[in-house]
Design a protein around this motif. Sequence first.
Motif, PDB file in Angstrom:
ATOM      1  N   LEU A 145       0.830  -1.203   0.000  1.00 38.15           N
ATOM      2  CA  LEU A 145       0.000   0.000   0.000  1.00 38.15           C
ATOM      3  C   LEU A 145       0.862   1.250   0.000  1.00 38.15           C
ATOM      4  O   LEU A 145       0.508   2.263  -0.619  1.00 38.15           O
ATOM      5  CB  LEU A 145      -0.936  -0.020   1.212  1.00 38.15           C
ATOM      6  N   ASN A 146       1.981   1.234   0.701  1.00 33.02           N
ATOM      7  CA  ASN A 146       2.872   2.403   0.723  1.00 33.02           C
ATOM      8  C   ASN A 146       3.401   2.712  -0.679  1.00 33.02           C
ATOM      9  O   ASN A 146       3.494   3.879  -1.083  1.00 33.02           O
ATOM     10  CB  ASN A 146       4.045   2.164   1.672  1.00 33.02           C
ATOM     11  N   THR A 147       3.781   1.657  -1.437  1.00 31.73           N
ATOM     12  CA  THR A 147       4.265   1.866  -2.801  1.00 31.73           C
ATOM     13  C   THR A 147       3.173   2.443  -3.675  1.00 31.73           C
ATOM     14  O   THR A 147       3.419   3.344  -4.494  1.00 31.73           O
ATOM     15  CB  THR A 147       4.771   0.543  -3.385  1.00 31.73           C
ATOM     16  N   LEU A 148       1.928   1.941  -3.522  1.00 36.62           N
ATOM     17  CA  LEU A 148       0.819   2.454  -4.316  1.00 36.62           C
ATOM     18  C   LEU A 148       0.546   3.921  -3.993  1.00 36.62           C
ATOM     19  O   LEU A 148       0.346   4.751  -4.896  1.00 36.62           O
ATOM     20  CB  LEU A 148      -0.425   1.618  -4.045  1.00 36.62           C
ATOM     21  N   ALA A 149       0.549   4.278  -2.703  1.00 43.31           N
ATOM     22  CA  ALA A 149       0.294   5.676  -2.313  1.00 43.31           C
ATOM     23  C   ALA A 149       1.402   6.592  -2.820  1.00 43.31           C
ATOM     24  O   ALA A 149       1.140   7.711  -3.289  1.00 43.31           O
ATOM     25  CB  ALA A 149       0.157   5.769  -0.803  1.00 43.31           C
ATOM     26  N   ALA A 150       2.642   6.148  -2.754  1.00 48.11           N
ATOM     27  CA  ALA A 150       3.755   6.980  -3.230  1.00 48.11           C
ATOM     28  C   ALA A 150       3.656   7.216  -4.729  1.00 48.11           C
ATOM     29  O   ALA A 150       3.930   8.326  -5.204  1.00 48.11           O
ATOM     30  CB  ALA A 150       5.079   6.317  -2.873  1.00 48.11           C
ATOM     31  N   ARG A 151       3.234   6.224  -5.446  1.00 49.50           N
ATOM     32  CA  ARG A 151       3.108   6.400  -6.900  1.00 49.50           C
ATOM     33  C   ARG A 151       1.958   7.341  -7.244  1.00 49.50           C
ATOM     34  O   ARG A 151       2.048   8.147  -8.168  1.00 49.50           O
ATOM     35  CB  ARG A 151       2.905   5.045  -7.581  1.00 49.50           C
ATOM     36  N   LEU A 152       0.849   7.222  -6.506  1.00 48.51           N
ATOM     37  CA  LEU A 152      -0.288   8.081  -6.806  1.00 48.51           C
ATOM     38  C   LEU A 152      -0.013   9.537  -6.454  1.00 48.51           C
ATOM     39  O   LEU A 152      -0.545  10.455  -7.107  1.00 48.51           O
ATOM     40  CB  LEU A 152      -1.528   7.587  -6.053  1.00 48.51           C
TER      41      LEU A 152
END
Length: 502
Positions: free
Chosen positions: A358-365
């Motif tokens: 989830l952290n990777t997804l939030a950073a990308r968004l």
Amino acid sequence: MRGELVESSVNMPDDGLVRRVKALACTAPLQALEDNKGSLGRVDARPYHMVELALHTIDQVAMAMDFDRGAEHAKVIDQVSHFAAVQVPEQRGHEHRAVAEWVLHKLINIGTLDRGFTWTYGRVDAEGDYSRYDFDFKLLVEHSTSDGQVYLRVTDEAINVLVGALDTDVESAQVAAEYKLEHLITRGRLEDAKLAAEQARYRTVQYGEYLRQYLDATRRDVRTVDWEQQVPTLLEEALEHIEARYRHESAILTNITEHRDGARDARKKQQAAGLVDIVRDCIHRHMQLQTRIQGAGALFREEQDRQQFSGPPQRAAVDVFNQVLVPLLGMPIGAAVVPVADFFRLGVAPAPPAVTSLNTLAARLLTVRTEHSVYAGAVPVPDVRQDADPPRFSEEDQRIARKLIDLAVDETRALSALLSEARAYGSAVERLVLRDAVHAFSPALSETMLRGDSSVLLAVPVAEEIDSPSLAGDELLVSRVRLAAPEGEWDDDGSGDEEFDE
């Protein structure tokens, strides 16, 4: 009745016929050497007897091989070159060596995929039907050792070519050869005894080769060799063979030594000395064979322990051809789609996901997108410097050479004189004149006529050496010859039959 008997025998299987056909097949590569020796363009191979050179090559390899090593390429070529020099003494040394290399490569069959020979033969089965089969064989093979060296070894077919038989029982042939050898020595026929001794030695080499193949197969996989019945029987028979042969050969050696020491004729003494060397070599090979037999049991136990406790393979290998392709080819298309899809799904590695948390997804968004420039950036200036080598011949050299070689019609000059004049202008002009003269030795007349030239430069050899400090060879006479077409044979468009006068 007789006609029925002949017809019934024709329809019966004839193993003897098949053995004789295979024996002839093993000699076919040797006969092909004699038929194709004209293809050796760089050497005049017509005076050489290629069958004798091939047999001598196989002989040298057979005598040099033992259990661990074989014959070295260079040494075999050297020995065959000496024999070729005896055949054709007027040829030069490098020509003998080129012929020896060619013969060796043909016996190895370099240039083919499996380096083997194939002979098609027919056989009548039990039902009386005639079918054709392929007999694959090799004469010389290359084996590599643990230290990276490559050696030559002879095959069973090559040994059978030497002794003139095929699929002969090793033990019975050895006994017959040695009794024949003893009889010939007793009768004083040393020349025939030498041939019999060589045949006995070939059989000894073949016997050792059988044992080496069993031991090599054991090192690869113990289960492929029958160590319960077949190999112990072979080892026991081999020990009896060595004991009998050693006793027999020792008696023969004593007899030959007496012939050698008591002979007054120099030729008889030389023949007896050669027989002594051959029989001693046979005894030495028997000792080597005995050493290997004594260590065969220990080797089996070591390989059995090593292969048993090494464990199964960590990953089972899939035979794509036999386990996948062949069964799928026999299935309907509808039924084969699912196995094919499963095979590729399991055989292709999965692609890892780009986002693993989830952290990777939030950073990308939340990453701010940057605007890229419409320009690609600075264009590099290419380096256009001329680094090529200067021309070998200058325009001035070419002009002088054309002037020297541009003879008048019907003017004839010796090549030595032209080169002498060109040498005054430098070596480059000399080489240009020599090049034009060599091209004039075989001019392209058809192209000259099509261009409409009225003359052509022509060079012919004369029976004397060229007078030049830097060249050797025949002298050439260079002349410019007029080209002419007879009247009435030119068409309106300029084509037609063309003739020229020299």
